[in-house]
Design a protein around this motif. Structure first.
Motif, short mmCIF file in Angstrom:
data_model
loop_
_atom_site.label_atom_id
_atom_site.label_comp_id
_atom_site.label_asym_id
_atom_site.label_seq_id
_atom_site.Cartn_x
_atom_site.Cartn_y
_atom_site.Cartn_z
N LEU A 147 0.83 -1.19 0.00
CA LEU A 147 0.00 0.00 0.00
C LEU A 147 0.87 1.25 0.00
O LEU A 147 1.77 1.40 0.82
CB LEU A 147 -0.92 0.00 1.23
N ARG A 204 -3.85 5.76 0.59
CA ARG A 204 -5.28 5.50 0.67
C ARG A 204 -6.04 6.82 0.63
O ARG A 204 -5.63 7.80 1.25
CB ARG A 204 -5.62 4.74 1.95
N GLU A 252 -7.46 2.62 -2.95
CA GLU A 252 -6.10 2.37 -2.49
C GLU A 252 -5.17 2.24 -3.69
O GLU A 252 -5.52 1.60 -4.69
CB GLU A 252 -6.04 1.10 -1.65
#
Length: 283
Positions: free
Chosen positions: A157, A160, A252
């Motif tokens: 990730l 976000r 995301e």
């Protein structure tokens, strides 16, 4: 003096807006992330995040510290590269979602090219859906793109945010008429999300414009042809949020590796992850 380890933790929390996600990316416990942030807050004498049991938000002092933290960490990385004497070589095929064309991604890539001039970096800018397909087919080595949706946890990730409806200032959507949509062609992820939420809510829709380029969609939206789904933090100039439509939910962006990681792909991944806050702002 600010501890580089604590600064890296701070940057990761700022990018993910989650202590839990930051801990997962860094490979430490959540309590360690909290401890690092607390010590930085003690060192600066300022609160760095508004946080409760459900959300994490940046403070004004966060914004100031982001730049300082990035500069300090980049200096550490340059020093480490200089004294280890390692020089990366080879070909690296990198794909980036068109969402990042108007952000500071070029600065991140410029820094990588400066540090690793012997890496032949090939950049492809495409829809996230296309990038996923090319990565799976072995045609790209590293991809920065939207995750496909809830439940997709592939990759690391980077950032976000939430998706929102945007359009020309003053545009109003008539609730009695089909929603005029400005969309990418399939397999656009934002297109799929927009159609999914409208159909789930029983809202009629029509395609007002389809374009394979973000600039084409922006031009149509500025002309008032309809609304488009877009990342909240990257709303282009001349467009604003449009209300009265179903919530689009979170989005995301992740880094995905194709095949076995190489020193070059890992170096670029590290540069993108450390510069994630720059990717969440228009240039």
């Amino acid at each position: 003096m600010y501890d580089p380890v604590q600064l890296r933790t701070f940057l990761t929390v700022a990018q993910t807006l989650s202590f839990t996600q930051a801990a997962g990316r860094l490979g430490v416990r959540q309590s360690t992330v909290s401890q690092h942030v607390r010590r930085l807050e003690e060192a600066t004498g300022r609160p760095l995040f508004f946080r409760d049991t459900h959300s994490v938000e940046l403070t004004e002092d966060d914004e100031a510290l982001l730049g300082f933290a990035r500069t300090i960490l980049e200096a550490h990385e340059r020093a480490a590269a200089f004294f280890t004497g390692t020089r990366l070589r080879g070909r690296l095929r990198f794909g980036a979602s068109e969402d990042f064309v108007l952000t500071r991604l070029p600065e991140v890539l410029e820094g990588f090219r400066h540090e690793h001039p012997e890496v032949d970096l090939e950049l492809s800018v495409e829809l996230s859906g296309v990038l996923h397909e090319r990565l799976d087919a072995g045609r790209l080595d590293l991809v920065l793109a939207k995750r496909r949706g809830p439940g997709d946890e592939r990759g690391r990730l980077v950032w976000r945010d939430r998706m929102v409806w945007i359009g020309a200032e003053g545009l109003r959507v008539d609730p009695e008429r089909p929603v005029p949509l400005i969309v990418f062609p399939p397999p656009g992820i934002t297109r799929a999300r927009a159609l999914e939420v409208l159909e789930r809510e029983g809202r009629a829709w029509r395609i007002a414009c389809t374009s394979g380029s973000l600039s084409g969609l922006i031009a149509a939206a500025r002309a008032g042809l309809g609304v488009m789904a877009h990342t909240r933090g990257l709303i282009p100039p001349g467009l604003v949020r449009v209300g009265g439509l179903p919530e689009l939910g979170p989005v995301e962006f992740a880094l995905l590796q194709g095949g076995r990681p190489t020193p070059a792909s890992e170096a670029l991944a590290a540069a993108v992850l450390s510069g994630g806050d720059r990717l969440s702002r228009p240039a």
